[in-house]
Write an enzyme that holds these catalytic residues in place. Structure first.
Site, PDB file in Angstrom:
ATOM      1  N   HIS A 171       0.787  -1.200   0.009  1.00 28.55           N
ATOM      2  CA  HIS A 171       0.016   0.141   0.012  1.00 28.55           C
ATOM      3  C   HIS A 171       0.831   1.088   0.017  1.00 28.55           C
ATOM      4  O   HIS A 171       0.486   2.620   0.075  1.00 28.55           O
ATOM      5  CB  HIS A 171      -0.701  -0.016   1.182  1.00 28.55           C
ATOM      6  CG  HIS A 171      -2.012   1.003   1.409  1.00 28.55           C
ATOM      7  ND1 HIS A 171      -2.151   1.895   2.072  1.00 28.55           N
ATOM      8  CD2 HIS A 171      -3.039   1.007   0.233  1.00 28.55           C
ATOM      9  CE1 HIS A 171      -3.220   2.571   1.707  1.00 28.55           C
ATOM     10  NE2 HIS A 171      -3.851   2.041   0.659  1.00 28.55           N
TER      11      HIS A 171
ATOM     12  N   LYS B 112       3.093   4.458  -1.024  1.00 28.10           N
ATOM     13  CA  LYS B 112       3.447   5.323  -2.152  1.00 28.10           C
ATOM     14  C   LYS B 112       4.604   6.351  -1.983  1.00 28.10           C
ATOM     15  O   LYS B 112       4.741   7.145  -1.299  1.00 28.10           O
ATOM     16  CB  LYS B 112       2.289   6.378  -2.342  1.00 28.10           C
ATOM     17  CG  LYS B 112       0.942   5.530  -2.512  1.00 28.10           C
ATOM     18  CD  LYS B 112       0.102   5.395  -1.411  1.00 28.10           C
ATOM     19  CE  LYS B 112      -1.304   4.707  -1.719  1.00 28.10           C
ATOM     20  NZ  LYS B 112      -1.912   4.329  -0.481  1.00 28.10           N
TER      21      LYS B 112
ATOM     22  N   ASP C 295      17.032   9.896  -8.146  1.00 25.34           N
ATOM     23  CA  ASP C 295      18.448  10.095  -8.058  1.00 25.34           C
ATOM     24  C   ASP C 295      19.062  10.039  -6.701  1.00 25.34           C
ATOM     25  O   ASP C 295      20.218  10.590  -6.341  1.00 25.34           O
ATOM     26  CB  ASP C 295      18.956  11.237  -8.711  1.00 25.34           C
ATOM     27  CG  ASP C 295      18.984  11.355 -10.185  1.00 25.34           C
ATOM     28  OD1 ASP C 295      18.834  10.035 -10.727  1.00 25.34           O
ATOM     29  OD2 ASP C 295      18.983  12.429 -10.703  1.00 25.34           O
TER      30      ASP C 295
END
Length: 415
Positions: free
Chosen positions: A113, A115, A120
């Site tokens: 779940h 996000k 870089d």
């Protein structure tokens, strides 16, 4: 604890897709070496298509691109959509992919779940916003209200190393992540840095060594609250310990406010939360329901020093089953910005819930309150009976025939 506190970070609050997507897409366009993304949902709508285009362009200019999606949340991605990315060099991973049974998805629990976006190793995004058009206001009445934080500074390397560890084979993943997670917070250094220095800490929840870390962070912060506690949560049905600490904070004089869903995308979310209202209201907790559109946020703040933004709801799925990631922040400037926004949200778009409103229908609600409390007490133990999925990833490969046809086309264009 997952990672040490890191001071010296630059933090920016991003509200809804209108702020989040342009910043992420610009960061991908500026990437020189590496793009790492984990997301629960990726849809083939205008947002998903733009992300696909940005990732393909980055891979074609030589950037290493790793995209991980959840096998439940992103189960409907088409082969053509994935193949276009894979053929360009984007490595697309699916978490815990399961076959369908009679046309239905089988992996309803243990979802990935999180996000997370890392560019870089210098810039990261943490929050609750998926890559889907329903996080934009022009989606209509069902557009979601949600939050993320953009961060630059030392904590980005922790986020980068965590995402890379999740891409390793399971045997290396367990060994490497366990060693990495043993790092202890330098509390003295954090105290010296103060709470205006962008202090941040990555905290994760998994089904192995870190099952309760996010919940423990909430418990510690709520227990230390002196003036105010403000929690904004989409799916609110916390464990009994959290529920009790929230009420205790109000009883000792802390101004406690909960902003919860009034127009939920899933009606069961509002129904479940309302089972708990009477217990909280009688303890002095102020409850507001956000009525403008579905609330998808997962943020909180304590006093003027502590805040969190992330993917974890305060419900059984997030606290006991899902793989989650939150950023814990000790920075007065960020805290004030978040507080001022939430104050405006509550005054302009929320309705306060009173005990008089709850009195209507109380005769049938009481049995549900009794059952809900006992469910809250025992749910974490019950979920231990469910199989704890390992962080299993499948690398989605382009279809061989489509890949050969694309290669032939490229060769003809070069000639």
């Amino acid at each position: 604890m997952n990672f040490p506190w890191r001071a010296g970070n630059r933090l920016s609050l991003l509200i809804n897709g209108e702020a989040f997507f342009p910043r992420v897409f610009a960061a991908i366009r500026a990437a020189e070496r590496e793009v790492l993304i984990e997301t629960f949902i990726l849809f083939e709508d205008k947002v998903g298509s733009q992300l696909q285009g940005e990732l393909i362009a980055a891979a074609e200019r030589g950037v290493s691109v790793e995209l991980t999606v959840d096998g439940y949340g992103s189960a409907d991605l088409s082969g053509a959509f994935v193949t276009a990315m894979s053929e360009a060099g984007v490595r697309v991973h699916m978490f815990d992919p399961q076959p369908r049974l009679l046309g239905m998805r089988t992996n309803l629990f243990r979802r990935m779940h999180r996000k997370l976006v890392v560019i870089d190793g210098r810039q990261a995004f943490v929050g609750g916003i998926n890559f889907s058009a329903d996080h934009l206001a022009d989606f209509g009445p069902e557009a979601k209200q949600d939050y993320a934080v953009e961060v630059e500074g030392p904590v980005v390397q922790d986020i980068q190393q965590f995402v890379l560890a999740m891409l390793a084979p399971p045997e290396r993943q367990r060994r490497g992540w366990t060693l990495r997670a043993r790092a202890k917070p330098d509390s003295q250094a954090a105290a010296r840095a103060g709470v205006d220095s962008g202090q941040s800490q990555l905290v994760i929840r998994d089904n192995r060594e870190h099952r309760n870390d996010i919940e423990r962070q909430y418990l510690q912060a709520i227990g230390s609250a002196r003036q105010r506690l403000l929690i904004v949560n989409a799916y609110f049905f916390p464990g009994y310990r959290l529920l009790r600490e929230i009420r205790r904070a109000a009883l000792r004089g802390v101004r406690v406010e909960l902003i919860l869903q009034g127009q939920p995308d899933m009606p069961i979310a509002r129904f479940s939360a309302r089972i708990l209202y009477d217990y909280l209201l009688r303890g002095g907790v102020r409850i507001l329901e956000y009525d403008s559109r579905p609330l998808h946020g997962k943020v909180a703040l304590v006093d003027d020093e502590w805040a969190t933004v992330g993917s974890s709801n305060l419900d059984p799925l997030s606290l006991s089953l899902n793989l989650e990631a939150n950023l814990i922040i000790r920075d007065r400037t960020f805290n004030r910005q978040l507080f001022e926004h939430l104050q405006a949200l509550s005054s302009e778009h929320c309705q306060a819930i009173s005990q008089a409103q709850l009195a209507r229908g109380a005769f049938w609600r009481m049995p549900l309150v009794f059952l809900g409390f006992h469910l809250l007490r025992h749910f974490p133990a019950w979920t231990g009976w469910l199989p704890a999925h390992t962080a299993k990833l499948a690398l989605l490969q382009p279809h061989a025939r489509a890949k050969a046809a694309r290669n032939d086309t490229l060769r003809r264009e070069r000639q």
